[in-house]
Design an enzyme around this catalytic site. Sequence first.
Site, PDB file in Angstrom:
ATOM      1  CB  CYS A  53       4.936   1.859   8.040  1.00 46.05           C
ATOM      2  SG  CYS A  53       4.584   3.472   7.332  1.00 46.05           S
ATOM      3  CG  LEU A  54       6.468   0.953   2.048  1.00 54.30           C
ATOM      4  CD1 LEU A  54       5.869   1.294   0.684  1.00 54.30           C
ATOM      5  CD2 LEU A  54       7.530  -0.140   1.915  1.00 54.30           C
ATOM      6  CG  HIS A  96       0.255   6.756   5.966  1.00 52.58           C
ATOM      7  ND1 HIS A  96       1.323   7.180   6.712  1.00 52.58           N
ATOM      8  CD2 HIS A  96       0.501   5.447   5.684  1.00 52.58           C
ATOM      9  CE1 HIS A  96       2.182   6.180   6.880  1.00 52.58           C
ATOM     10  NE2 HIS A  96       1.702   5.112   6.270  1.00 52.58           N
ATOM     11  CD  GLN A 128       3.197   5.754   3.255  1.00 53.67           C
ATOM     12  OE1 GLN A 128       2.273   5.265   2.604  1.00 53.67           O
ATOM     13  NE2 GLN A 128       4.118   5.028   3.847  1.00 53.67           N
ATOM     14  N   GLY A 146       0.834  -1.190   0.000  1.00 51.70           N
ATOM     15  CA  GLY A 146       0.000   0.000   0.000  1.00 51.70           C
ATOM     16  C   GLY A 146       0.872   1.244   0.000  1.00 51.70           C
ATOM     17  CG  HIS A 198      -0.897   1.217   7.529  1.00 48.47           C
ATOM     18  ND1 HIS A 198      -0.012   0.721   8.465  1.00 48.47           N
ATOM     19  CD2 HIS A 198      -0.149   2.024   6.717  1.00 48.47           C
ATOM     20  CE1 HIS A 198       1.195   1.219   8.240  1.00 48.47           C
ATOM     21  NE2 HIS A 198       1.140   1.998   7.180  1.00 48.47           N
ATOM     22  CD  GLU A 199      -1.162   2.527   2.951  1.00 51.76           C
ATOM     23  OE1 GLU A 199      -0.660   3.665   3.027  1.00 51.76           O
ATOM     24  OE2 GLU A 199      -0.498   1.487   3.117  1.00 51.76           O
TER      25      GLU A 199
HETATM   26  O1  K1U Z   1       1.806   2.374   4.186  1.00 53.57           O
HETATM   27  C1  K1U Z   1       2.837   1.773   3.917  1.00 53.57           C
HETATM   28  O2  K1U Z   1       3.900   2.240   4.283  1.00 53.57           O
HETATM   29  C2  K1U Z   1       2.808   0.468   3.175  1.00 53.57           C
HETATM   30  C3  K1U Z   1       2.744  -0.733   4.084  1.00 53.57           C
HETATM   31  C4  K1U Z   1       1.298  -1.188   4.152  1.00 53.57           C
HETATM   32  C5  K1U Z   1       0.906  -2.193   5.191  1.00 53.57           C
HETATM   33  C6  K1U Z   1       1.520  -3.422   5.284  1.00 53.57           C
HETATM   34  C7  K1U Z   1       1.103  -4.337   6.221  1.00 53.57           C
HETATM   35  C8  K1U Z   1       0.043  -4.049   7.048  1.00 53.57           C
HETATM   36  C9  K1U Z   1      -0.547  -2.813   6.959  1.00 53.57           C
HETATM   37  C10 K1U Z   1      -0.129  -1.889   6.025  1.00 53.57           C
HETATM   38  C11 K1U Z   1       3.639  -1.810   3.489  1.00 53.57           C
HETATM   39  O3  K1U Z   1       3.457  -2.244   2.406  1.00 53.57           O
HETATM   40  S1  K1U Z   1       4.947  -2.381   4.467  1.00 53.57           S
HETATM   41  C12 K1U Z   1       5.710  -3.634   3.429  1.00 53.57           C
HETATM   42  C13 K1U Z   1       4.943  -4.911   3.412  1.00 53.57           C
HETATM   43  O4  K1U Z   1       4.154  -5.176   4.286  1.00 53.57           O
HETATM   44  C14 K1U Z   1       5.122  -5.878   2.308  1.00 53.57           C
HETATM   45  C15 K1U Z   1       6.055  -5.696   1.336  1.00 53.57           C
HETATM   46  C16 K1U Z   1       6.189  -6.622   0.289  1.00 53.57           C
HETATM   47  C17 K1U Z   1       5.398  -7.725   0.222  1.00 53.57           C
HETATM   48  C18 K1U Z   1       4.468  -7.924   1.213  1.00 53.57           C
HETATM   49  C19 K1U Z   1       4.319  -7.014   2.254  1.00 53.57           C
HETATM   50 ZN    ZN Z   2       2.573   3.254   6.267  1.00 52.04          ZN
END
Ligand code: K1U
Ligand code: ZN
Length: 167
Positions: free
Chosen positions: A91-92, A137, A51, A46, A133-134
């Site tokens: 979270c990225l 943000h 972000q 996401g 979560h998004e």
């Molecule tokens: O909002 C963000 O920073 C993105 C975040 C979203 C998220 C992940 C898990 C639970 C709630 C919200 C991410 O994508 S973190 C990276 C991640 O979870 C992932 C990356 C690659 C493959 C699978 C998962």
């Molecule tokens: Zn996030």
Amino acid sequence: MAILNILRYPDVRLHKVALPVTVFDGSLRTLVQDMTETMYAAPGVGLAATQVDVHKQVIVVDVSDRRDSPVVLVNPEIVESSGLSDIEEGCLSVPGIYDTVERAERIRVRAHDQHGKAFTLEAQGLLSVCIQHEMDHLRGKVFVEYLSPLKQQRIRTKLSKQLRKSA
Ligand code: K1U
Ligand code: ZN
């Protein structure tokens, strides 16, 4: 298309509140394309416009295994929610930190796509948690801010060490 820079917590710009989109034009569609490419490149499931330092109510999510089913939500609104989820979040903007936050298990979201077409989506599991979560943000809230003050302090220490190492 372009890969956009993702803001890192505790950047104050992550606390800005996003404004609703009123014009569905080419620049919105370019933003959506760039955000989608940025999410896949990161990689993430996401991304919220906040972000990438764009303070408009736009999110993209893709929880599919094949990473070929992006969902674009403009001006999302949760109209129903139920149950409790305990899915671990990442979270990225807070790399290397994972924890659980209390979220609804199922949600019904009303939103528009990048062309302005209204739709309703029912989500559960990771998709539901990711959308919540998004949407946080877009309100200027980062998931670690739900954690205890002690955990937040540890996260800040870990992130400043990471920053010093990469400098
Ligand atoms: O909002 C963000 O920073 C993105 C975040 C979203 C998220 C992940 C898990 C639970 C709630 C919200 C991410 O994508 S973190 C990276 C991640 O979870 C992932 C990356 C690659 C493959 C699978 C998962
Ligand atoms: Zn996030």
